[in-house]
Design an enzyme around this catalytic site. Sequence first.
Site: not given
Ligand code: SF4
Length: 364
Positions: A94, A107, A164-165, A196, A218-220, A294, A337
């Site tokens: 997507e 994106c 994906g990463e 990202s 992404s820290l979170n 979300n 996504c």
């Molecule tokens: S947040 Fe990003 S790195 Fe983590 S599982 Fe989802 S797509 Fe993969």
Amino acid sequence: MKDARTDLKGMSLGELEAFFRTRGKERYRARQVSRWIYQKVAEEFSAMTDLSRGFREELVATCRISSPAAEIMELSRDGTEKFLFRLEDGEAVESVLIPEENRRTLCVSTQAGCALSCVFCATGASGFRRNMTSAEIIHQVCFAARRLAERGERLTNVVFMGMGEPLENVPEVSRAIDILLSPHGFRLAGKRVTVSTAGIVPAMRDLADRYPVSFAVSLNAASDEVRSRLMPVDRKYPLREVVAAMRGIPLRSGRKVTAEYVLLSGVNDSPADARSLAHLLSGTRVKVNLISFNPHPHGNFRSPSPASLDRFRDVLMSAGIQTITRERRGADIRAACGQLTGASKDQRGRGKTGSRGREEPKNP
Ligand code: SF4
């Protein structure tokens, strides 16, 4: 049957030059073809009217410009559009096009699925299938650019924050960045391209050394104890190393690295969490994007209350950290996504920013 002709989409200028050199063509041919594919988003060689007929016929016989169909297109009431591409092997990915007053942000996805299994992420729950090629990554951009051109608009920003990463697919993402930044490609400034990442430290360093792009990390969580429960990748690259890598990113004056933080009710959204985050980030040129989780069918988390979101933001801001909560975009079409799902749905329904201006959505 698989098309055996060479796919020119996804090739950087250097690769096109090498390709044409081996076929005895002049160097400028690569620039011409690159501009046709990426600037005029041509999908047929027959459209390339400044190439001789003989050269065009040669290209048709030996090369192709892959263009996977967009299978589903949805349009949100706020103008956000979501595209689903069916790739040649049947995988679906997507991308989301977000119009704002003075920018058009796309994106893009970089993998079919994702192996990192962040527990709040719908894409992570679906598992990893494969890396996307640069042709597949760039096709998303070509498709959006073509769509915008039809209404007299131009793509201004690209964020690698779809499925994906990106930093688990560095070779193909690098080729895509080459094309986005090239004067014979999409001609985007580095600050308009954002990578990202969940914090793949060596790849962050590598990419930051090679490209002047923006980073969103992404820290979170503000502790490894919490973060490793949310993001298994933390066991490999703990917060200390991730923040050190953020500090090591070369930044032009006025630029900052973005820290993404998905707020999960009762997990990472207390004022104490906010204070720990402020402490962790002190001395870092950073802005924080707060994203209200979300809910989706794969997770058991809850969104934070508007009050806890406000409290969290206020703690960060009083520590002098630029903090942004984002406007809800494309909510009616689930314009996201696994990653964007959180980013696109601020439960308060209105953007709020601790600084002037609005932010493009970033990766949780
Ligand atoms: S947040 Fe990003 S790195 Fe983590 S599982 Fe989802 S797509 Fe993969």
